[in-house]
Enzyme design. Structure first.
Site, PDB file in Angstrom:
ATOM      1  CG  HIS A 114      -0.153   0.003   2.514  1.00 48.66           C
ATOM      2  ND1 HIS A 114       0.318  -1.156   3.103  1.00 48.66           N
ATOM      3  CD2 HIS A 114       0.274   1.011   3.320  1.00 48.66           C
ATOM      4  CE1 HIS A 114       0.964  -0.854   4.206  1.00 48.66           C
ATOM      5  NE2 HIS A 114       0.956   0.459   4.358  1.00 48.66           N
ATOM      6  CB  ILE A 115       1.712   4.119  -1.668  1.00 52.40           C
ATOM      7  CG1 ILE A 115       0.977   3.798  -2.989  1.00 52.40           C
ATOM      8  CG2 ILE A 115       3.105   3.538  -1.636  1.00 52.40           C
ATOM      9  CD1 ILE A 115       1.589   4.461  -4.201  1.00 52.40           C
ATOM     10  CB  SER A 164       9.483   2.815  -6.194  1.00 53.04           C
ATOM     11  OG  SER A 164       9.672   3.726  -7.242  1.00 53.04           O
ATOM     12  CE1 TYR A 177       5.443   5.967  -3.907  1.00 51.41           C
ATOM     13  CE2 TYR A 177       7.232   6.592  -5.384  1.00 51.41           C
ATOM     14  CZ  TYR A 177       6.316   5.662  -4.949  1.00 51.41           C
ATOM     15  OH  TYR A 177       6.255   4.429  -5.547  1.00 51.41           O
ATOM     16  CB  THR A 180       7.900   6.623   2.018  1.00 46.52           C
ATOM     17  OG1 THR A 180       7.478   6.486   0.656  1.00 46.52           O
ATOM     18  CG2 THR A 180       7.294   7.868   2.619  1.00 46.52           C
ATOM     19  CG  ASP A 213      -0.686  -0.317 -17.052  1.00 38.92           C
ATOM     20  OD1 ASP A 213      -0.745  -0.908 -15.945  1.00 38.92           O
ATOM     21  OD2 ASP A 213      -1.049  -0.850 -18.116  1.00 38.92           O
ATOM     22  CB  THR A 214      -1.709   1.676 -11.156  1.00 40.32           C
ATOM     23  OG1 THR A 214      -0.820   2.717 -10.758  1.00 40.32           O
ATOM     24  CG2 THR A 214      -1.038   0.343 -10.909  1.00 40.32           C
TER      25      THR A 214
END
Ligand code: NDP
Length: 282
Positions: A114-115, A164, A177, A180, A213-214
């Site tokens: 989750h983010i 990531s 972001y 984190t 591609d979300t």
């Protein structure tokens, strides 16, 4: 050229020697996936369901979770349950793990994915948002991993951390972001060493993803960058296979490995490429 070829050969050697994925090993596996109402987490839930796993999914939106659970059952999940929770809370991350341990009788896989939402813009001093995001994207991961560790030790299980390329390489517009994700890589990289030194049964897989591609990611980068986006369903499958084969790292797509390696070797060139890959006019 020689260094670039060396990096590519190293990557291919690692891939070539990767253990073979056995889909049967996931039949009946007890899995908790976070951030599974949308995006890559949702796709992971569907893959685990097709492999016949027993799944608990979590995110904040109960109605959406309910729909994902129904689809998981229709795809072949042995069991599919949801628990709604907000990962910015002090107590909810641990409660989610307790729920999964109780309903599934233990865990074989804990997939932390989750983010919290974060703006894609230059940082203008919002310290509170950075703290909040740290609690959602980092501290809750630490809490949940600790809570699940004993059960994963018993089951010879796996902890999967979805990180990531921005956890290895800073980039503009995502300061909170990227912090984190660097924190995750540091913490769970350290845990990987400690568990290996203790000869623990638990494997830790840290997954480095490029642009996927979300809907959430595409909304942010639309018209801003021409970096190619890769399919969420394929990213999800690669994450699952990495955990199931107990590999310590995933780089998806493959060139994230080269990008991560090149930023230390050729910092000026990498910085130039990063800063010029966005449409930005001061
Ligand atoms: P999404 O934004 O599509 O999904 C995020 C998930 O987290 C949703 O299920 C959301 O559900 C949940 N969530 C958000 N806030 C909270 C909260 N406070 N408490 C609990 N759950 C929350 O993300 P992606 O699928 O794009 O990304 C998944 C992972 O992949 C992340 O770790 C991300 O960093 C990583 N990644 C993604 C990339 C991409 O380009 N997409 C690139 C590199 C890495 P809800 O709103 O219902 O709570």
């Amino acid at each position: 050229k020689v260094i670039f070829t060396g990096i590519c050969v190293a990557f291919l050697a690692v891939k070539w020697n990767a253990p073979k994925f056995d889909a049967e090993s996931l039949k009946g596996a007890r899995v908790l996936v976070t951030g599974a109402s949308t995006g890559i987490g949702e796709q992971m839930a569907y893959h685990y369901a097709r492999f016949g796993a027993q799944i608990v999914i979590t995110a904040r939106r109960e109605k959406v979770l309910q729909q994902v659970v129904e689809k998981c059952l229709s795809l072949g999940a042995q069991k599919a349950l949801y628990v709604a929770a907000d990962m910015s809370s002090e107590s909810e991350p641990a409660k989610v793990v307790d729920f999964a341990l109780e309903k599934l009788g233990g865990l074989d896989y804990l997939v932390l994915n989750h983010i919290g939402p974060s703006p894609f813009s230059m940082w203008t001093g919002d310290v509170d948002h950075t703290k909040w995001l740290m609690s959602v994207n980092f501290f809750s991961y630490v809490q949940m991993a600790w809570k699940a560790l004993a059960s994963l030790e018993d089951s010879k299980g796996s902890l999967i951390i979805v990180s990531s390329l921005l956890g290895k390489m800073s980039s503009p517009f995502v300061a909170p972001y990227t912090s984190t994700k660097f924190a995750l890589n540091g913490f769970f990289g350290s845990l990987q060493h400690e568990l290996a030194m203790k000869k623990s049964n638990v494997s830790v897989s840290i997954c480095t993803l490029g642009l996927i591609d979300t809907e959430a990611a595409m909304d942010k980068v639309k018209g801003v960058t021409k970096v190619p986006a890769y399919p969420a369903t394929d990213a999800a499958l690669n994450i699952i296979m990495t955990g199931a084969t107990r590999q310590s790292d995933l780089f998806y797509p493959w060139f994230t490995y080269i990008a991560a390696a090149s930023k230390d070797m050729f910092p000026s060139v990498t910085n130039y490429i990063i800063q010029n890959s966005y449409n930005y006019i001061p």
